[in-house]
Design a protein around this motif. Structure first.
Motif, PDB file in Angstrom:
ATOM      1  N   THR A  35      -1.630   1.278  -5.460  1.00  9.24           N
ATOM      2  CA  THR A  35      -1.269   2.005  -4.247  1.00  9.24           C
ATOM      3  C   THR A  35      -1.919   1.299  -3.063  1.00  9.24           C
ATOM      4  OG1 THR A  35      -1.272   4.056  -5.512  1.00  9.24           O
ATOM      5  CG2 THR A  35      -1.265   4.261  -3.126  1.00  9.24           C
ATOM      6  N   VAL A  36      -1.082   0.841  -2.153  1.00  6.70           N
ATOM      7  CA  VAL A  36      -1.557   0.135  -0.956  1.00  6.70           C
ATOM      8  C   VAL A  36      -1.296   1.043   0.231  1.00  6.70           C
ATOM      9  CG1 VAL A  36      -1.350  -1.942   0.441  1.00  6.70           C
ATOM     10  CG2 VAL A  36      -0.969  -2.072  -2.010  1.00  6.70           C
ATOM     11  N   SER A  37      -2.360   1.523   0.861  1.00  8.53           N
ATOM     12  CA  SER A  37      -2.201   2.423   2.006  1.00  8.53           C
ATOM     13  C   SER A  37      -2.796   1.771   3.246  1.00  8.53           C
ATOM     14  CB  SER A  37      -2.859   3.776   1.735  1.00  8.53           C
ATOM     15  OG  SER A  37      -4.220   3.601   1.461  1.00  8.53           O
ATOM     16  N   PHE A  38      -2.034   1.839   4.337  1.00  8.16           N
ATOM     17  CA  PHE A  38      -2.483   1.224   5.587  1.00  8.16           C
ATOM     18  C   PHE A  38      -1.793   1.892   6.764  1.00  8.16           C
ATOM     19  CE2 PHE A  38       1.152  -1.079   4.033  1.00  8.16           C
ATOM     20  CZ  PHE A  38       1.953  -1.238   5.157  1.00  8.16           C
ATOM     21  N   ASN A  39      -2.418   1.765   7.923  1.00  5.99           N
ATOM     22  CA  ASN A  39      -1.849   2.219   9.178  1.00  5.99           C
ATOM     23  C   ASN A  39      -1.246   0.996   9.856  1.00  5.99           C
ATOM     24  OD1 ASN A  39      -1.227   3.268  11.666  1.00  5.99           O
ATOM     25  ND2 ASN A  39      -3.313   3.891  12.184  1.00  5.99           N
ATOM     26  N   PRO A  40       0.062   0.936  10.059  1.00  2.00           N
ATOM     27  CA  PRO A  40       0.671  -0.276  10.604  1.00  2.00           C
ATOM     28  C   PRO A  40       0.262  -0.575  12.047  1.00  2.00           C
ATOM     29  CG  PRO A  40       2.298   1.461  10.430  1.00  2.00           C
ATOM     30  CD  PRO A  40       1.053   1.964   9.770  1.00  2.00           C
ATOM     31  N   PHE A  41      -0.252   0.413  12.748  1.00  2.00           N
ATOM     32  CA  PHE A  41      -0.647   0.198  14.130  1.00  2.00           C
ATOM     33  C   PHE A  41      -2.093  -0.261  14.260  1.00  2.00           C
ATOM     34  CE2 PHE A  41       2.661   3.507  14.188  1.00  2.00           C
ATOM     35  CZ  PHE A  41       3.657   2.752  14.795  1.00  2.00           C
ATOM     36  N   ASN A  42      -2.805  -0.322  13.151  1.00  2.00           N
ATOM     37  CA  ASN A  42      -4.185  -0.785  13.161  1.00  2.00           C
ATOM     38  C   ASN A  42      -4.190  -2.311  13.203  1.00  2.00           C
ATOM     39  OD1 ASN A  42      -6.908  -1.167  12.856  1.00  2.00           O
ATOM     40  ND2 ASN A  42      -7.106   0.129  11.053  1.00  2.00           N
ATOM     41  N   GLU A  43      -5.133  -2.882  13.920  1.00  2.00           N
ATOM     42  CA  GLU A  43      -5.223  -4.334  14.039  1.00  2.00           C
ATOM     43  C   GLU A  43      -5.577  -5.001  12.710  1.00  2.00           C
ATOM     44  OE1 GLU A  43      -8.190  -4.849  16.967  1.00  2.00           O
ATOM     45  OE2 GLU A  43      -6.949  -4.097  18.600  1.00  2.00           O
ATOM     46  N   ASN A  44      -6.330  -4.300  11.872  1.00  2.00           N
ATOM     47  CA  ASN A  44      -6.817  -4.892  10.625  1.00  2.00           C
ATOM     48  C   ASN A  44      -5.863  -4.710   9.455  1.00  2.00           C
ATOM     49  OD1 ASN A  44      -9.165  -5.591  11.992  1.00  2.00           O
ATOM     50  ND2 ASN A  44     -10.146  -3.662  11.486  1.00  2.00           N
ATOM     51  N   ALA A  45      -4.670  -4.218   9.690  1.00  2.00           N
ATOM     52  CA  ALA A  45      -3.739  -3.945   8.594  1.00  2.00           C
ATOM     53  C   ALA A  45      -2.960  -5.181   8.150  1.00  2.00           C
ATOM     54  CB  ALA A  45      -2.760  -2.860   8.992  1.00  2.00           C
ATOM     55  N   LYS A  46      -3.059  -6.265   8.876  1.00  2.00           N
ATOM     56  CA  LYS A  46      -2.254  -7.451   8.562  1.00  2.00           C
ATOM     57  C   LYS A  46      -2.585  -8.011   7.180  1.00  2.00           C
ATOM     58  CE  LYS A  46      -0.972 -11.998  10.176  1.00  2.00           C
ATOM     59  NZ  LYS A  46      -1.209 -13.067  11.117  1.00  2.00           N
ATOM     60  N   SER A  47      -3.855  -8.122   6.865  1.00  2.00           N
ATOM     61  CA  SER A  47      -4.237  -8.681   5.570  1.00  2.00           C
ATOM     62  C   SER A  47      -3.809  -7.775   4.417  1.00  2.00           C
ATOM     63  CB  SER A  47      -5.748  -8.928   5.515  1.00  2.00           C
ATOM     64  OG  SER A  47      -6.446  -7.719   5.669  1.00  2.00           O
ATOM     65  N   GLU A  72       1.885   3.014   0.914  1.00  2.00           N
ATOM     66  CA  GLU A  72       1.763   4.267   1.664  1.00  2.00           C
ATOM     67  C   GLU A  72       1.467   3.921   3.113  1.00  2.00           C
ATOM     68  OE1 GLU A  72      -1.251   6.783   0.074  1.00  2.00           O
ATOM     69  OE2 GLU A  72      -0.050   7.347  -1.676  1.00  2.00           O
ATOM     70  N   VAL A  73       2.365   4.314   3.984  1.00  2.00           N
ATOM     71  CA  VAL A  73       2.178   4.075   5.414  1.00  2.00           C
ATOM     72  C   VAL A  73       1.536   5.315   6.003  1.00  2.00           C
ATOM     73  CG1 VAL A  73       3.325   3.538   7.579  1.00  2.00           C
ATOM     74  CG2 VAL A  73       4.172   2.560   5.452  1.00  2.00           C
ATOM     75  N   LEU A  74       0.361   5.125   6.590  1.00  2.00           N
ATOM     76  CA  LEU A  74      -0.414   6.239   7.143  1.00  2.00           C
ATOM     77  C   LEU A  74      -0.221   6.323   8.653  1.00  2.00           C
ATOM     78  CD1 LEU A  74      -3.748   5.541   5.254  1.00  2.00           C
ATOM     79  CD2 LEU A  74      -1.957   7.128   4.581  1.00  2.00           C
ATOM     80  N   CYS A  75      -0.388   7.509   9.190  1.00  2.00           N
ATOM     81  CA  CYS A  75      -0.299   7.669  10.641  1.00  2.00           C
ATOM     82  C   CYS A  75      -1.603   8.221  11.214  1.00  2.00           C
ATOM     83  CB  CYS A  75       0.879   8.558  11.007  1.00  2.00           C
ATOM     84  SG  CYS A  75       0.746  10.209  10.349  1.00  2.00           S
ATOM     85  N   ASN A  76      -2.668   8.109  10.445  1.00  5.34           N
ATOM     86  CA  ASN A  76      -3.954   8.599  10.919  1.00  5.34           C
ATOM     87  C   ASN A  76      -4.933   7.427  10.976  1.00  5.34           C
ATOM     88  OD1 ASN A  76      -4.343   8.188   8.214  1.00  5.34           O
ATOM     89  ND2 ASN A  76      -4.577  10.341   7.711  1.00  5.34           N
ATOM     90  N   LEU A  77      -6.160   7.704  11.233  1.00  2.00           N
ATOM     91  CA  LEU A  77      -7.135   6.644  11.425  1.00  2.00           C
ATOM     92  C   LEU A  77      -7.907   6.285  10.154  1.00  2.00           C
ATOM     93  CD1 LEU A  77      -8.543   7.725  14.890  1.00  2.00           C
ATOM     94  CD2 LEU A  77      -6.835   5.983  14.393  1.00  2.00           C
ATOM     95  N   GLN A  78      -7.348   6.572   8.992  1.00  2.00           N
ATOM     96  CA  GLN A  78      -8.011   6.196   7.740  1.00  2.00           C
ATOM     97  C   GLN A  78      -8.015   4.679   7.611  1.00  2.00           C
ATOM     98  OE1 GLN A  78      -5.935   8.101   4.543  1.00  2.00           O
ATOM     99  NE2 GLN A  78      -7.081   9.996   4.753  1.00  2.00           N
TER     100      GLN A  78
END
Length: 151
Positions: A35-47, A72-78
């Motif tokens: 399970t890969v979860s990230f916020n696409p608007f976060n700067e550190n999500a690229k890697s 999993e695409v998140l919309c919070n600051l996790q």
């Protein structure tokens, strides 16, 4: 008088070659689900997104076709996170249910190195039985063919 040469004899092939080298040794046989979860608007999500692309490549999927990769695409600051759920025999052996990488401040190369360090060694060993090599002459000597002529 000469000065001794110090340093590498040749230049490094770069980050892309290092990532390709790490991808060759990835083995997901010990993993049931990723399970890969990230916020696409976060700067550190690229890697983390790049790791998701690498984990879904055909070569990596061939190591364990039963492994499910779920983004999993998140919309919070996790923080971005990669979760590896282990198969039952590995759970019993290691007493772990899952392995988590918080991937916020890691590069793609570092994530692959962690995967090779912690996930790949857990893969169950395959029993490789050596079959004797048969040559054409040994096949011909071992099996006598009967030729049936039809009239």
């Amino acid at each position: 008088m000469s000065i001794h040469y110090s340093g590498a004899l040749r230049r490094s092939n770069g980050v892309v070659a290092a990532i390709a080298k790490q991808l060759k040794s990835v083995n997901l046989k010990a993993v049931n689900r990723i399970t890969v979860s990230f916020n696409p608007f976060n700067e550190n999500a690229k890697s983390t997104r790049e790791l998701l692309v690498h984990l879904t490549s055909p070569k990596i999927i061939k190591t364990n076709p039963n492994c499910i990769v779920k983004p999993e695409v998140l919309c919070n600051l996790q923080p971005a996170e990669v979760k590896f759920s282990l198969i039952d025999p590995v759970k019993e052996q290691t007493k772990l249910k899952e392995i988590r990488f918080i991937s916020d401040n890691l590069t793609t190369l570092e994530l692959l190195q962690l995967c090779n360090k912690h996930i790949t060694p857990l893969a169950p060993k395959e029993d490789v039985t050596a079959t004797p090599l048969q040559t054409k002459s040994s096949k011909a000597a071992g099996s006598s063919r009967k030729v049936i002529k039809r009239k």
